[in-house]
Design a protein around this motif. Structure first.
Motif, PDB file in Angstrom:
ATOM      1  N   HIS A 167      31.509  60.180  94.171  1.00  0.00           N
ATOM      2  CA  HIS A 167      30.246  60.899  94.312  1.00  0.00           C
ATOM      3  C   HIS A 167      29.914  61.314  95.736  1.00  0.00           C
ATOM      4  CE1 HIS A 167      29.843  59.070  90.286  1.00  0.00           C
ATOM      5  NE2 HIS A 167      29.550  60.331  90.048  1.00  0.00           N
ATOM      6  N   CYS A 421      24.269  49.706  94.117  1.00  0.00           N
ATOM      7  CA  CYS A 421      24.740  50.339  92.887  1.00  0.00           C
ATOM      8  C   CYS A 421      24.270  49.604  91.632  1.00  0.00           C
ATOM      9  CB  CYS A 421      26.260  50.422  92.899  1.00  0.00           C
ATOM     10  SG  CYS A 421      26.882  51.431  94.256  1.00  0.00           S
ATOM     11  N   CYS A 424      24.553  50.571  87.670  1.00  0.00           N
ATOM     12  CA  CYS A 424      25.322  51.802  87.556  1.00  0.00           C
ATOM     13  C   CYS A 424      26.809  51.506  87.475  1.00  0.00           C
ATOM     14  CB  CYS A 424      25.038  52.737  88.726  1.00  0.00           C
ATOM     15  SG  CYS A 424      26.019  54.229  88.641  1.00  0.00           S
ATOM     16  N   ARG A 452      30.357  50.965  80.651  1.00  0.00           N
ATOM     17  CA  ARG A 452      30.257  51.013  82.105  1.00  0.00           C
ATOM     18  C   ARG A 452      29.106  50.160  82.657  1.00  0.00           C
ATOM     19  NH1 ARG A 452      31.475  54.219  86.780  1.00  0.00           N
ATOM     20  NH2 ARG A 452      29.677  54.430  88.145  1.00  0.00           N
TER      21      ARG A 452
HETATM   22 FE1  SF4 Z   1      26.616  55.993  92.801  1.00  0.00          FE
HETATM   23 FE2  SF4 Z   1      26.814  54.407  90.770  1.00  0.00          FE
HETATM   24 FE3  SF4 Z   1      29.030  55.094  92.112  1.00  0.00          FE
HETATM   25 FE4  SF4 Z   1      27.189  53.480  93.178  1.00  0.00          FE
HETATM   26  S1  SF4 Z   1      28.477  53.059  91.419  1.00  0.00           S
HETATM   27  S2  SF4 Z   1      28.181  55.194  94.187  1.00  0.00           S
HETATM   28  S3  SF4 Z   1      25.274  54.246  92.366  1.00  0.00           S
HETATM   29  S4  SF4 Z   1      27.714  56.415  90.908  1.00  0.00           S
END
Ligand code: SF4
Ligand code: MIC
Length: 753
Positions: A167, A421, A424, A452
């Protein structure tokens, strides 16, 4: 134009490079004589050799010089372990490391953070000392999620950055190209080598009209995901433009770029505008905005630039969307949700509603969600679902604590989680439903692959805007549409929720909160980085063996995986995150989430020598210890999702030879190449259906591996005729050298000798 302007407030060795970028781009202009898209201008302005570089979108490999590198704790461990074997005194490109993935959500922010610091002490220590030693900025646990910290502190218009997280494109909200890569790619750039990327195609998304009401920036990417699907962005950069852009806040643009990862896009970006300048000023970087203003012409597409594909979205008519379950591209407009939920049998009771994460935790997101929660409170209602709030950074947390949104969430029944995180990435000790129980959760996150968030394959996870997540929390029901449906207040009177409101930027400025940054010390020679040989969290890497120089005969298929094979299927996160610095230990999760096409079971494959069924990692280890190479067969977009290179290191460590799939996700394919695994694709995709899990295969032509030249797969079924099919690959000459040397790192080591 001043010559040396800093990139940010933290480093005295990183400068803006606009002048040089424009000069480099002008060399390419002279050669190609055509208008460029904005993304092309950034890319070609960062070429290592603008004179000699071949440039054909979708064909040539570009050699680039990124301005920055960013790593998060779960991928930085392996990246730094690899960097250490390169033997350099410090990083050659400005780099930061962010502690965010290893913090598990259990009872609430502060306590969870304290527990994480205790449990992960050894890893945090390793990262902190390695950063001090190699001149890397270190953001301690509690600082926030990598992408939010990068946007708040480091991102700048026109920049090129790579990051060891899928991301990373989030920073496109500030008009840059930020690209997710595996650790080995980051190591190259940290070591001062150019970084290689296949010249992307450019998908243009033209935004007309203006956002309003319940529709949020998130809905733009939810809609785009529905159009392009999870692999529609592969090999492409998504470039937004059009008059609709100005109705989006800078952080809203970041949300859109962030979730571009879910369509497989290389990255996404927006042209520089005043909303970005405002954000730069609000985050104490007016000096960056000033320079960007001077180069404003460079920071947008040329007149007449051409896109490989064009999508148009009218923001005036765009509806809020809800995407899921199990895949982020199953897009349903809110007006159709009731019908879809009933038709598909999705559980309508919303058990948990989660806002925040790297995707949606800006000041604006929090303010709008708080306005909805306040509206409910005014009618005597609280959240019916469990409601969690994950601020993206300490700065956001402190600012919403000061400005009152946090208090609203708490009155509403919300639970504040750490700036990390958390749920998530499956760092969630969820206790309200049992494993295997069918249930629904809604989040403002970006991903919703099976299992997930809570490791429960029966959980139906939907992603949507924080606004809708909050509305669902109030109604407690997935069929609720705040635009048309009423709720009952505490006295039984019907009412409708008011449209969300909230400022893009805090009127009082941001409150930085507590200091969570560790700058590298002046004298770094005294710092030593230790890895205990007895550690079960960290392990020094041993180089892989070079290729043995021959084709491969009679290889068993370790597993033919059925359906989606995301990086979460290949190398699960959640509890396994603790082994991200220990290759041997983490290899015990190899493909345990993938479904075996032979028996529809996870982690149950046949050992061809013993005939017994066992777990995938055990079987792979058995083959390796009996000197038997093996292959994996998979479907489309294999390795979709994360940038984690463990998904490539593990099969290599366990003695695998090739992964043969219908198609690959970009980052995973590169990761496989870097670690000396062969990623090959069926030239005829129907061969995937024809191949049986218990066939043996030969891979012929490895000895003459050359760019653009197919290999041959010879299939020996248990009964029936031997048959052949062609395998394609995307290797260039240099990458073939990685394969021969056993890994890209081995190749780099021989160059240094
Ligand atoms: Fe973003 Fe979730 Fe990846 Fe963390 S785990 S960087 S909050 S998508
Ligand atoms: C994710 O969102 O899946 C992660 C966890 O941020 C990963 C990185 C990782 O696996 O460490 C990603 O997206 O790259």
């Amino acid at each position: 134009v001043e010559d040396k302007v800093s990139q940010n407030n933290w480093e005295n060795h990183a400068f803006l490079n606009y002048k040089k970028n424009v000069e480099t781009l002008n060399v390419v202009r002279e050669r190609l004589k055509r208008p460029f898209t904005f993304a092309e201008k950034i890319l070609y302005g960062h070429l290592d050799d603008p004179y000699g570089q071949d440039i054909e979108r979708g064909i040539s490999y570009l050699k680039l010089r990124p301005d920055r590198v960013a790593c998060q704790d779960a991928t930085a461990q392996m990246a730094i372990l690899q960097f250490m074997s390169a033997g350099m005194p410090q990083v050659a490109t400005p780099t930061t490391v962010h502690c965010d993935h290893l913090i598990e959500a259990q009872i609430g922010g502060e306590k969870d953070l304290a527990r994480a610091i205790d449990i992960n002490n050894e890893v945090y220590n390793f990262l902190a000392t390695a950063c001090a030693k190699y001149n890397i900025g270190f953001w301690r646990p509690g600082s926030g999620i990598i992408h939010q910290i990068v946007l708040e502190n480091y991102a700048f218009p026109g920049a090129l950055m790579i990051g060891t997280d899928s991301h990373t494109p989030n920073a496109g909200g500030l008009g840059m190209l930020a690209i997710g890569v595996g650790g080995a790619d980051a190591v190259d750039v940290m070591a001062g080598l150019p970084w290689e990327l296949k010249a992307p195609k450019i998908i243009g998304v033209k935004l007309t009209g203006k956002l309003s009401g319940w529709t949020a920036p998130k809905d733009i990417i939810l809609k785009v995901a529905g159009i392009l699907t999870v692999k529609g962005g592969t090999g492409a950069i998504v470039e937004y433009f059009g008059e609709g852009v100005d109705s989006l806040s800078c952080t809203g643009m970041a949300t859109i770029c962030n979730m571009g990862a879910e369509i497989g896009a290389t990255t996404s970006t927006f042209p520089y505008n005043m909303r970005m300048a405002d954000y730069l000023k609000a985050t104490k970087r007016g000096f960056v905005a000033e320079q960007a203003n001077l180069f404003a012409d460079h920071l947008k597409a040329d007149e007449g630039a051409e896109y490989d594909q064009l999508i148009e979205i009218d923001l005036n008519t765009l509806e809020p969307h809800v995407n899921g379950p199990f895949t982020p591209d199953l897009a349903t407009p809110i007006s159709k949700m009731k019908e879809a939920a009933v038709e598909n049998g999705w559980p309508t009771d919303v058990k948990v509603a989660l806002i925040g994460s790297c995707t949606n935790s800006s000041y604006e997101d929090m303010s709008r969600a708080a306005s909805i929660a306040q509206d409910a409170l005014n009618h005597g209602l609280k959240a019916q679902s469990l409601f969690t709030v994950t601020p993206g950074s300490e700065q956001i947390r402190a600012t919403i604590a000061r400005d009152g949104q946090l208090k609203v969430f708490e009155e509403f029944g919300g639970l504040l989680l750490a700036n990390a995180c958390g749920p998530c990435i499956g760092q969630w000790d969820r206790r309200d439903v049992k494993k295997g129980e069918k249930n629904t959760i809604v989040s403002s996150y970006n991903r919703n692959f099976t299992g997930r968030n809570d490791s429960n394959p029966a959980t139906h996870a939907f992603v949507t805007s924080p606004d809708l997540v909050t509305a669902f929390a109030i109604a407690g029901d997935l069929r609720f549409n705040p635009i048309t449906d009423t709720l009952k207040d505490q006295d039984g009177n019907e009412f409708m929720l008011a449209e969300p409101t909230g400022a893009g930027l805090p009127a009082l400025g941001y409150d930085p909160g507590s200091d969570t940054y560790q700058a590298p010390p002046e004298d770094r020679s005294v710092v030593s980085v230790a890895v205990a040989p007895t550690s079960d969290r960290l392990q020094v890497l041993k180089p892989f063996k070079p290729w043995d120089g021959s084709d491969a005969y009679n290889l068993p298929i370790l597993i033919k995986s059925k359906g989606k094979t995301t990086t979460d299927h290949i190398s699960q996160a959640g509890p396994w995150l603790k082994y991200r610095g220990h290759l041997e230990n983490i290899s015990n999760n190899y493909m345990i989430g993938a479904i075996n096409a032979e028996n529809d079971k996870a982690n149950t494959v046949k050992n061809v020598f013993t005939g017994d069924y066992a777990g995938v990692p055990d079987t792979a280890r058995y083959y390796r210890d009996h000197d038997q190479k093996w292959v994996v067969v998979g479907g489309d977009n294999f390795g979709e999702g994360s940038s984690r290179e463990h998904a490539a290191l593990e099969p290599r460590f366990l003695g695998g030879f090739a992964i043969i799939a219908k198609s690959f996700a970009r980052i995973h394919e590169t990761n496989l190449k870097k670690q000396g695994m062969l990623p090959l694709t069926f030239a005829d995709p129907s061969a995937y259906d024809k191949i049986n899990p218990d066939d043996n295969v030969d891979i012929i032509g490895v000895t003459s591996l050359a760019p653009g030249k197919n290999l041959k797969l010879v299939v020996h079924p248990k009964s029936g005729e031997v048959w052949e099919t062609e395998l394609a690959h995307t290797y260039n000459d240099e990458q073939i050298e990685w394969f021969k040397a056993g890994s890209a790192l081995n190749k780099m080591a021989t160059k240094h000798k």
